[in-house]
Each structure stands twice: as structure tokens, then as C-alpha cells.
Design an enzyme around this catalytic site. Structure first.
Site, PDB file in Angstrom:
ATOM      1  N   HIS A 256       0.800  -1.218   0.000  1.00 33.63           N
ATOM      2  CA  HIS A 256       0.000   0.000   0.000  1.00 33.63           C
ATOM      3  C   HIS A 256       0.832   1.268   0.000  1.00 33.63           C
ATOM      4  O   HIS A 256       0.277   2.370  -0.057  1.00 33.63           O
ATOM      5  CB  HIS A 256      -0.920   0.005   1.218  1.00 33.63           C
ATOM      6  CG  HIS A 256      -0.190   0.031   2.526  1.00 33.63           C
ATOM      7  ND1 HIS A 256       0.667  -0.974   2.915  1.00 33.63           N
ATOM      8  CD2 HIS A 256      -0.157   0.942   3.525  1.00 33.63           C
ATOM      9  CE1 HIS A 256       1.176  -0.681   4.107  1.00 33.63           C
ATOM     10  NE2 HIS A 256       0.693   0.466   4.487  1.00 33.63           N
ATOM     11  N   CYS A 257       2.165   1.157   0.070  1.00 28.81           N
ATOM     12  CA  CYS A 257       2.997   2.355   0.217  1.00 28.81           C
ATOM     13  C   CYS A 257       3.971   2.586  -0.925  1.00 28.81           C
ATOM     14  O   CYS A 257       3.870   3.573  -1.644  1.00 28.81           O
ATOM     15  CB  CYS A 257       3.780   2.291   1.535  1.00 28.81           C
ATOM     16  SG  CYS A 257       2.773   2.539   3.003  1.00 28.81           S
ATOM     17  N   ILE A 258       4.930   1.691  -1.101  1.00 31.14           N
ATOM     18  CA  ILE A 258       6.056   1.975  -1.996  1.00 31.14           C
ATOM     19  C   ILE A 258       5.627   2.170  -3.452  1.00 31.14           C
ATOM     20  O   ILE A 258       6.133   3.067  -4.124  1.00 31.14           O
ATOM     21  CB  ILE A 258       7.131   0.881  -1.866  1.00 31.14           C
ATOM     22  CG1 ILE A 258       7.634   0.824  -0.416  1.00 31.14           C
ATOM     23  CG2 ILE A 258       8.310   1.189  -2.783  1.00 31.14           C
ATOM     24  CD1 ILE A 258       8.635  -0.271  -0.162  1.00 31.14           C
TER      25      ILE A 258
END
Length: 405
Positions: A256-258
Site C-alpha cells: 500500500h505504500c512503496i
């Protein structure tokens, strides 16, 4: 307190707040998830059923789809996803919806915090106007802050309590309230001068990881072309006690981030008449890594095979979790399918994915791709069968039939 969103960020935050003595209402739009939570079954790996059941039994926590419940809260945190749209640009529809949904029920003297990751200015330009335009007339003072989530699913060491949290508010009074809240649930709350600093810092944290992963993914391809073991090179460079941090190659970037947060940065740069060219290049390198892995996979197929069969081990984006958000394995599968390859997958922590189900390890195949090393995989059985394995995890060293990425 009320927490909007009861997923990988919101539910762990809720349990941390309960442990700190808060009474928590968790709001989520999905009725099935709310019912599952209230029945004592956790939808995320970081929270056990036992921990959730204890919070429910004590009366300190419950989940609901009713946004009017936030009227009782002195603190409201927004923990909803901020994904990309089909153009790979920021999609703040869930964040905007959450802000508008809580607004009519925000009580006077309430602290509203955004934990959702977004570009600098999101709190000030999107959340605050939405709440202020719809809040009750007698809610004359609402406090606002940004404290971007720092959650690493499946991490056995770092959690909501011992991970330092950045806190940046719109004014001094809001900062005091926000720091007091986070100091009640975290060991360390780091005060920054504005919400924009906190928002930008979160983007920098994950962009740092994106560009370093891209560097090592590109470096891996250079080493492979000249028969140099990239992992031995990384180990050698890691002997330097300063100025170097080891990163490892893989199928790509997921979660969900990088894959997401750095594109909020590149979009924000364009809105301000600039370009984050270095970040865009890093994103491009990582985005094409699954294609490179597919090519390496096909090199291991015997030339006599006309219809290759490939088994992918691990479809979650990282080990120890069943989270398939933005998993690079989806692109690997698509590239292989486009080359006429029959692809199946096995993952002990993922039962269904993209309309398909995990197969048994006995599935007949020509090549195995170890994409994510999940617990519970009996890879020794595959090695004993003599199947060629492309190891993208650097976990199968010097074993027969195993080729490292």
C-alpha cells in the site's frame, strides 16, 4: 475516539488506543468487515483474534458503519486508503468521502487527524474545507493535524506503540492536542512545524525505499548479464560500516505504500510546475522488473517444451502476510500469460486471488518462481522433484536446480 477505516492502519491504531485507555469506535463502510470484527475475527494479520476479542469484551472497542457515532468522540482519526486511479494519479475519493461523512457530527473542541498518506497540502486544502463546510454550527472550534501512518504489516518488532510518529498541526492549540493524543499511545511523538512537513516526510520515507529498490533492481540486471552474483556483491558492500544500506532485488515493489506514495510526490511536483524525474525513472525501473523476471523464468524452460507451465510461489507482496495489494506478481503472471505460458500459484496465506485459487505444490510445472517466501511452503519437495526454481528472494542458496535472480 473514533477511527475512520478499520483495515491495516485503522484496526491496529484502535487496539493501541484501547491499550492506552481510550474508548474507541471504529467506523468502516463495509458491513461485512464490521460484522467480522464485531464477531471477534480480525481481518488483519497484525491484530490477533484474542486481542480483538479482549477489546470487544471489555467494552472499550466496537466497530460500526454509523458515522453519527463520531459525535461522542474528542479525537477523530482518518485512516482510509489513498490509492492511485487508472492514470496512476492520486485518488482521494475515499479521503474526501470520509471527511464529508464525519463533518455533520464533529463536536465542538474535537481534534481531527489525518493519518492517510497524501501530498503536502491535503489536510489544509481538502479535509479542513470539507469538514468546516458541513460541521454543526455550534462546533465553533475544531482542531486539525496530520500524523501520517507508519505501519509495516507483519513486522514482529515495530508497531503502533514503539514506532515514532510525526505530528504536524495547523496551529499551536491543535499541535498541543495532537501531541497529547499521540504521546498517550506512542512511546515517541515527533513534533514538526506544519501538516505539510509531516505529509512530505511520509512521501520522502517511501520514495527513499522506491529509488533504492530501483537501483538494486537495475544493478541486478547488470550483474546477471555478466554472470556476477549480485547477492555476493551486496554482502561485500555491506561490510562497509558507514555510507551504505543494503537493499535486495525482487519481482518488483508492492503493498500500500512503496508503489503508490512516490507517485503522489511526482503528481504534486507537476502541480507545482516541476518534475521529479529521478523518482519517475525509479518507478519505471521497478514497474518493468516483473517483465525481466518473466524473461529470466522462460530462460529456464527446456527448449523442447512448447507449452510451458510455471508455478509461482507466493503472491502476497511481502512474506508473512496475505496482503496482495499492488503485488508485482500480478504483472509477472500477465507477462508470462502473454507469452503463452500456463501459470498457477501457491500461497499458504492467500486462498483466492484475482478470481483464482491457490494450487497444491504437486501441480505439474516446468519452472517454479519463488516470488515471496511465505511460511509453510514445503519447497524441499519441489527441489526433490528436480523442478527448476528461479529464486527471487535469495533464500535458497547453493541448492540443486535453484537459480538466483
Amino acid at each position: 475516539m473514533a477511527i475512520i477505516g478499520q483495515g491495516y492502519v485503522g484496526l491496529p491504531l484502535a487496539m493501541a488506543a484501547v491499550d492506552a485507555g481510550w474508548t474507541v469506535i471504529g467506523i468502516d463502510n463495509f458491513e461485512a468487515k464490521v460484522s467480522q470484527i464485531n464477531s471477534g475475527k480480525s481481518p488483519v494479520e497484525d491484530i490477533s483474534d484474542t486481542q480483538l476479542q479482549a477489546a470487544l469484551t471489555s467494552g472499550a472497542y466496537r466497530a460500526s458503519t454509523d458515522f453519527s457515532s463520531v459525535a461522542k468522540a474528542s479525537v477523530i482519526t482518518i485512516c482510509v486508503p489513498t490509492p492511485l486511479d487508472e492514470k496512476r494519479e492520486p485518488d482521494l475519493s475515499l479521503l474526501q468521502s470520509a471527511a464529508s461523512a464525519i463533518a455533520p457530527f464533529v463536536s465542538n473542541e474535537t481534534l481531527v487527524v489525518s493519518e492517510s498518506t497524501s501530498y503536502p497540502g491535503t489536510l489544509r486544502d481538502i479535509i479542513i474545507p470539507a469538514v468546516n463546510s458541513l460541521k454543526p454550527k455550534d462546533s465553533v472550534k475544531v482542531y486539525y493535524a496530520s500524523a501520517p501512518e507508519r505501519v509495516n504489516p507483519g513486522d514482529p518488532i515495530w508497531n503502533q506503540k514503539n514506532t515514532p510518529r510525526l505530528v504536524g498541526a495547523v496551529d499551536a492549540a491543535s499541535q498541543v492536542k495532537a501531541l497529547a493524543f499521540y504521546e498517550s499511545i506512542c512511546d515517541v511523538a515527533v513534533s514538526v512545524s506544519s501538516p505539510e512537513i509531516a505529509e512530505a516526510a511520509k512521501l520522502l520515507e517511501n520514495t527513499f525505499r522506491l529509488v533504492n529498490i530501483a537501483l538494486i533492481n537495475e544493478f541486478t540486471q547488470l550483474c546477471a548479464a555478466t554472470d556476477i552474483n549480485v547477492h555476493e556483491v551486496i554482502d561485500a558492500a555491506s561490510s562497509k560500516p558507514y555510507g551504505f544500506m543494503p537493499f535486495r532485488p525482487g519481482v518488483g515493489v508492492g503493498g500500500h505504500c512503496i508503489p503508490v506514495d512516490p507517485l503522489y510526490l511526482t503528481w504534486w511536483a507537476r502541480q507545482n510546475g516541476r518534475r521529479a524525474e529521478f523518482v519517475e525513472t525509479a518507478d519505471s525501473i521497478n514497474h518493468t522488473m516483473p517483465k525481466y523476471v518473466a524473461q529470466r523464468t522462460l530462460e529456464l524452460v527446456d527448449s523442447s517444451v512448447t507449452k510451458p507451465r510455471v508455478l509461482i510461489l507466493g503472491v502476497a507482496y511481502k512474506p508473512g502476510v496475505g496482503d496482495v495489494r499492488e503485488t508485482p506478481v500480478s504483472h509477472l503472471r500477465d507477462y508470462l500469460n502473454a507469452r503463452g505460458v500456463e501459470v498457477a500459484w501457491h500461497d499458504p496465506l492467500v486462498h483466492t486471488w484475482d478470481g483464482s485459487e491457490s494450487v497444491e505444490l504437486e501441480w505439474e510445472c516446468d519452472v517454479v518462481v519463488l516470488a515471496t517466501k511465505q511460511p509453510g511452503m514445503d519447497i524441499e519437495r519441489l527441489i526433490a522433484r528436480g523442478v527448476q526454481i528461479l529464486d527471487c528472494t535469495n533464500s535458497l542458496k547453493k541448492l540443486p536446480g535453484v537459480t538466483s535472480l
